[in-house]
Design a protein around this motif. Structure first.
Motif: not given
Ligand code: G3I
Length: 369
Positions: A273-281, A327-331
Motif C-alpha cells: 500500500q505504500l505511496q510515492g515514487d521508488v525513492a520515497a518508498r 495497485v500500481d502493478g509495480q513489483p
C-alpha cells in the motif's frame, strides 16, 4: 580484520533516513559487520537463484548463514508416491559449506509442508510417517546444521487454546508437539532447536495477542523440559503496520527469561500500500529496517538475522504473494538488493546498524554433546 578496522572501513553511523541513510560501503560484508557484535547474518536461498548472478556474488560477500527456503520442507523432499529425493536439500547444504556459512534447517513439521497424501491418514500412520521423515532428515545432516526449525507456525490467538487447528494438530496432536523436539535432539544433538513463527514483531493488537499466545505455549513447553533452544521470529514486516521498539524489547526479555536465544529468521518488508515514487518508498522501507534492526541488535539474546531471499525479484512476495500485488502493478521492494544486485537504502540502513551495534550477543553457545 578486527572490529575497529571493520568499522573504520565501513565508516558507519546509524543515522536518520530522511536526510539520507548513511552509506555503508557495500564492500564490507553484512556477516562481517554482524560478527563484530558476536552475531551472524544471512539469507534464505534456493539453488534456482543462489547459483546465478547477481545472487551468487551477493552471498559470497554478505552471507554467514544460509537457510533452505524450500528444499528441506517435507513436500519438497518427497515425490507424489512418498519417495524422498534429497538432491535440492543437498545442494543448499553444499552452498553453505562453500560459503563457510552456518546452515539453518527449515522446517521439520509445518502444516503447509505436510504431504497432501497424508491429509486423510489415520493418526497412527501420520505419527509413524512424520517421525520417520524427521529422523531421516535430521540424521542426514547431523553435525552440519546450526539450527533446525523443528516446528513452524502452530499458534492461533483466535482459538480458545491459542493453538492453530491444522492437519498437524489433528493427526500429530498439539499436546504432543514437544515430542518433535525430543526426536530432533536425539537425531542430532549438535543442532540448536527452534520454534519459528510470524506476526509477533509489530505494534498491532493482533500481534500482541499472538505474543501472549506464544509465551503461554512456550511456558508450558519449558516447564515440561522440552529441549528447545531458540525462538525464531520470522519478521515478515509490513509497512502498513506500526512498530514499537519498546514493546518488541519487552517481549524479547520474556523470551530470554525462559533461557531462549532469539533468531530473526525470515526478515523482509511488504509494502503493497505504500505511496510515492521508488525513492520515497525505498526511504520509508529503509526507516523500518533501521528501527527494527537497531532494536534487535540492542538485545543481548539476538544471535542472528536472516533475510527471506536476497534480491527483490527472487523475494517470495513478488514470486508468489498474488494477494499483495501493488495497485500500481509495480513489483514490491522488500529485500536489501534490487534485481540487478544493487544495494538499496535498506541495505545501508541495516549495515549501519550492524556496524554500530554496541550490545553483544551474550548467551552461551548451546551445545548438547
Ligand atoms: O517448484 C514448483 C515448480 O516446479 C512449479 O512450477 C511451481 C508452480 O506453482 O511451484 C513451485 O513450487 C513453489 C515453491 O514455493 C518453490 O518456489 C510452490 O508452488 C510454492 O507454494 C512455494 O512457496 C513457498 C512457501 O513458503 C510455501 O512452502 C515460498 O517459496 C517460500 O518463500 C515460503 O516460505 C515461507 C516459510 O517457509 C515459512 N514462513 C513464511 C514464508 C513465506 O510464506
Amino acid at each position: 580484520m578486527n572490529r575497529r578496522e571493520l568499522l573504520s572501513a565501513a565508516a558507519l553511523t546509524c543515522v536518520g533516513v530522511n536526510g539520507g541513510v548513511a552509506q555503508a560501503q557495500t564492500s564490507t560484508g553484512l556477516d562481517a559487520l554482524a560478527r563484530t557484535s558476536g552475531r551472524r547474518f544471512g539469507f534464505a536461498v534456493s539453488s534456482s537463484y543462489a547459483d546465478k548472478e547477481p545472487v551468487k556474488s551477493l552471498l559470497r560477500q554478505h552471507a554467514g548463514v544460509v537457510t533452505a527456503e524450500n528444499a528441506m520442507k517435507w513436500r519438497s523432499i518427497e515425490n507424489l508416491f512418498g519417495v524422498p529425493d534429497y538432491t535440492q536439500a543437498d545442494r543448499v547444504a553444499a552452498i553453505a559449506v562453500d560459503l563457510s556459512a552456518q546452515l539453518r534447517g527449515h522446517t521439520l513439521a509445518w502444516h503447509q509442508s505436510t504431504p497432501a497424501r497424508l491429509t486423510w491418514a489415520t493418526t497412527e500412520v501420520f505419527v509413524r510417517e512424520q517421525t520417520s521423515h524427521l529422523q531421516a532428515l535430521v540424521s542426514r545432516y547431523r553435525g552440519h546444521i546450526h539450527t533446525w526449525d523443528v516446528l513452524n507456525e502452530v499458534i492461533d490467538a483466535d482459538q480458545p487454546t491459542g493453538m492453530r487447528e491444522s492437519v498437524l494438530s489433528k493427526l500429530w496432536g498439539a499436546d504432543r508437539y514437544p515430542a518433535l523436539f525430543e526426536l530432533a535432539r536425539v537425531a542430532d544433538p549438535y543442532a540448536k532447536l527452534a520454534y519459528n513463527d510470524f506476526g509477533l514483531e509489530q505494534d498491532e493488537p493482533w500481534c500482541e495477542r499472538r505474543r501472549t499466545a506464544l509465551l503461554r505455549m512456550l511456558e508450558r513447553w519449558v516447564k515440561r523440559g522440552t529441549p528447545i533452544d531458540v525462538m525464531g521470529l520470522q519478521a515478515h514486516l509490513n509497512m502498513s503496520r506500526k512498530f514499537s521498539a519498546d514493546k518488541l524489547l519487552r517481549f524479547f526479555d520474556e523470551l530470554r527469561a525462559m533461557g531462549l536465544t532469539l533468531q530473526i529468521t525470515e526478515l523482509d518488508v511488504s509494502e503493497a500500500q505504500l505511496q510515492g515514487d521508488v525513492a520515497a518508498r525505498d526511504a520509508a522501507i529503509a526507516a523500518l529496517y533501521r528501527d527494527f534492526t537497531q532494536a534487535c541488535l540492542s538485545h543481548p539474546a539476538v544471535e542472528m538475522i536472516v533475510m527471506w531471499n536476497v534480491t527483490d525479484d527472487n523475494s517470495w512476495i513478488n514470486r508468489w504473494l498474488q494477494a499483495q500485488r501493488r495497485v500500481d502493478g509495480q513489483p514490491q521492494r522488500p529485500t536489501l538488493f534490487d534485481a540487478s544486485g544493487q544495494a538499496k537504502p535498506a541495505f545501508h540502513a541495516v549495515a549501519a546498524c550492524m556496524g554500530n551495534a554496541a550490545t553483544k550477543f551474550d548467551m552461551k553457545e548451546t551445545r548438547h554433546v
